[in-house]
Design a protein around this motif. Structure first.
Motif, mmCIF file in Angstrom:
data_model
loop_
_atom_site.group_PDB
_atom_site.id
_atom_site.type_symbol
_atom_site.label_atom_id
_atom_site.label_comp_id
_atom_site.label_asym_id
_atom_site.label_seq_id
_atom_site.Cartn_x
_atom_site.Cartn_y
_atom_site.Cartn_z
ATOM 1 N N ALA A 93 47.773 100.568 23.733
ATOM 2 C CA ALA A 93 48.541 100.080 22.594
ATOM 3 C C ALA A 93 47.581 99.808 21.445
ATOM 4 O O ALA A 93 46.400 99.542 21.647
ATOM 5 C CB ALA A 93 49.291 98.805 22.955
ATOM 6 N N VAL A 94 48.118 99.891 20.244
ATOM 7 C CA VAL A 94 47.379 99.487 19.050
ATOM 8 C C VAL A 94 48.021 98.199 18.575
ATOM 9 O O VAL A 94 49.239 98.124 18.406
ATOM 10 C CB VAL A 94 47.454 100.549 17.937
ATOM 11 N N ILE A 95 47.208 97.176 18.396
ATOM 12 C CA ILE A 95 47.697 95.933 17.814
ATOM 13 C C ILE A 95 46.980 95.758 16.487
ATOM 14 O O ILE A 95 45.757 95.859 16.405
ATOM 15 C CB ILE A 95 47.510 94.718 18.743
ATOM 16 N N SER A 96 47.764 95.585 15.435
ATOM 17 C CA SER A 96 47.181 95.440 14.105
ATOM 18 C C SER A 96 47.803 94.240 13.419
ATOM 19 O O SER A 96 48.907 93.815 13.741
ATOM 20 C CB SER A 96 47.392 96.709 13.273
ATOM 21 N N GLY A 97 47.057 93.698 12.489
ATOM 22 C CA GLY A 97 47.525 92.550 11.736
ATOM 23 C C GLY A 97 46.446 92.087 10.779
ATOM 24 O O GLY A 97 45.504 92.827 10.471
ATOM 25 N N VAL A 98 46.586 90.866 10.348
ATOM 26 C CA VAL A 98 45.656 90.290 9.375
ATOM 27 C C VAL A 98 44.919 89.123 10.028
ATOM 28 O O VAL A 98 45.538 88.225 10.607
ATOM 29 C CB VAL A 98 46.409 89.805 8.116
ATOM 30 N N TRP A 99 43.605 89.161 9.950
ATOM 31 C CA TRP A 99 42.758 88.090 10.452
ATOM 32 C C TRP A 99 41.836 87.668 9.316
ATOM 33 O O TRP A 99 41.118 88.504 8.749
ATOM 34 C CB TRP A 99 41.940 88.557 11.649
ATOM 35 N N GLU A 100 41.909 86.391 8.947
ATOM 36 C CA GLU A 100 41.109 85.869 7.835
ATOM 37 C C GLU A 100 41.239 86.753 6.602
ATOM 38 O O GLU A 100 40.245 87.137 5.983
ATOM 39 C CB GLU A 100 39.654 85.692 8.250
ATOM 40 N N ASP A 101 42.472 87.123 6.253
ATOM 41 C CA ASP A 101 42.805 87.937 5.084
ATOM 42 C C ASP A 101 42.229 89.345 5.102
ATOM 43 O O ASP A 101 42.147 90.004 4.071
ATOM 44 C CB ASP A 101 42.393 87.216 3.787
ATOM 45 N N VAL A 102 41.835 89.810 6.284
ATOM 46 C CA VAL A 102 41.288 91.161 6.424
ATOM 47 C C VAL A 102 42.145 91.918 7.445
ATOM 48 O O VAL A 102 42.370 91.417 8.549
ATOM 49 C CB VAL A 102 39.825 91.111 6.916
ATOM 50 N N PRO A 103 42.618 93.121 7.095
ATOM 51 C CA PRO A 103 43.361 93.919 8.077
ATOM 52 C C PRO A 103 42.479 94.224 9.288
ATOM 53 O O PRO A 103 41.286 94.497 9.150
ATOM 54 C CB PRO A 103 43.703 95.201 7.323
ATOM 55 N N LEU A 127 39.944 98.395 24.632
ATOM 56 C CA LEU A 127 39.408 99.745 24.791
ATOM 57 C C LEU A 127 38.569 100.150 23.584
ATOM 58 O O LEU A 127 37.610 100.902 23.717
ATOM 59 C CB LEU A 127 40.548 100.754 24.983
ATOM 60 N N GLU A 128 38.965 99.659 22.405
ATOM 61 C CA GLU A 128 38.228 99.978 21.179
ATOM 62 C C GLU A 128 38.503 98.899 20.149
ATOM 63 O O GLU A 128 39.640 98.469 19.974
ATOM 64 C CB GLU A 128 38.675 101.330 20.644
ATOM 65 N N GLY A 129 37.454 98.473 19.455
ATOM 66 C CA GLY A 129 37.597 97.469 18.414
ATOM 67 C C GLY A 129 37.093 96.110 18.882
ATOM 68 O O GLY A 129 36.753 95.924 20.047
ATOM 69 N N GLU A 130 37.039 95.197 17.953
ATOM 70 C CA GLU A 130 36.569 93.843 18.230
ATOM 71 C C GLU A 130 37.747 92.883 18.270
ATOM 72 O O GLU A 130 38.463 92.742 17.285
ATOM 73 C CB GLU A 130 35.584 93.390 17.145
ATOM 74 N N PRO A 131 37.968 92.218 19.400
ATOM 75 C CA PRO A 131 39.084 91.270 19.464
ATOM 76 C C PRO A 131 38.844 90.069 18.553
ATOM 77 O O PRO A 131 37.696 89.696 18.298
ATOM 78 C CB PRO A 131 39.124 90.842 20.931
ATOM 79 N N VAL A 132 39.913 89.535 18.048
ATOM 80 C CA VAL A 132 39.864 88.323 17.233
ATOM 81 C C VAL A 132 40.751 87.285 17.914
ATOM 82 O O VAL A 132 41.587 87.627 18.747
ATOM 83 C CB VAL A 132 40.339 88.594 15.784
ATOM 84 N N ARG A 133 40.573 86.030 17.573
ATOM 85 C CA ARG A 133 41.359 84.981 18.224
ATOM 86 C C ARG A 133 42.817 85.009 17.817
ATOM 87 O O ARG A 133 43.693 84.679 18.604
ATOM 88 C CB ARG A 133 40.786 83.602 17.878
#
Length: 160
Positions: A93-103, A127-133
């Motif tokens: 799955a791809v999860i996208s959103g805004v973290w600290e005003d950055v997509p 699998l790819e990318g950096e997780p955020v809280r």
């Protein structure tokens, strides 16, 4: 203010290069499943989506041109149905959103969905990318699989 499916274009663009989605000539049609949430939290391998829409959008792979709106309940009922189910072969799955005003976006593998209030809880592996809280204005695009006709009924208007 939420902007419905604003990340769908990203998911459709990124999805085909990240996930195998083409059905065999005579095989079943495959669908991506898309939902939105107000917020997502990620910690210790657990993804919690809060304030989710009660329905998902089922979008097929090309050349089909249709869209289906299905309930989260129906989607979860199908999670473990069949030998190719998400319970047997966990979806990417791809999860996208805004973290600290950055997509932000990351690719995960999802397992063990559970309804939690107005949201969902999954176990996940990055699998790819950096997780955020935490993410706001979240869009979740789940890997392609067949969508049973009792859920993705043919009465939906063709979008050609």
């Amino acid at each position: 203010m939420r902007r419905p499916f604003r990340f769908l274009a990203l998911a459709v663009f990124v999805g085909p290069s990240a996930l195998p989605v083409h059905a065999e000539e005579d095989g079943p049609n495959l669908f991506f499943f898309v939902d939105q949430a107000q917020m997502a939290t990620m910690a210790d391998g657990e993804l919690v989506l809060e304030g989710m829409d009660a329905h998902l959008l089922a979008v097929p792979d090309r050349p089909m041109r249709e869209a289906h709106v299905i309930s989260v309940e129906d989607f979860l009922d199908q999670w473990s149905q069949g030998s190719d189910s998400f319970a047997h072969v966990p979806p990417n799955a791809v999860i996208s959103g805004v973290w600290e005003d950055v997509p932000s976006a990351l690719v995960v593998e999802l397992t063990t969905p559970e309804v939690e209030g107005t949201g969902l809880r999954f176990r996940y592996e990055v699998l790819e990318g950096e997780p955020v809280r935490e993410l706001r204005e979240v869009t979740l695009v789940i890997d392609a699989r067949p969508c049973p006709p009792e859920i993705c009924n043919p009465q939906v208007t063709d979008v050609r």
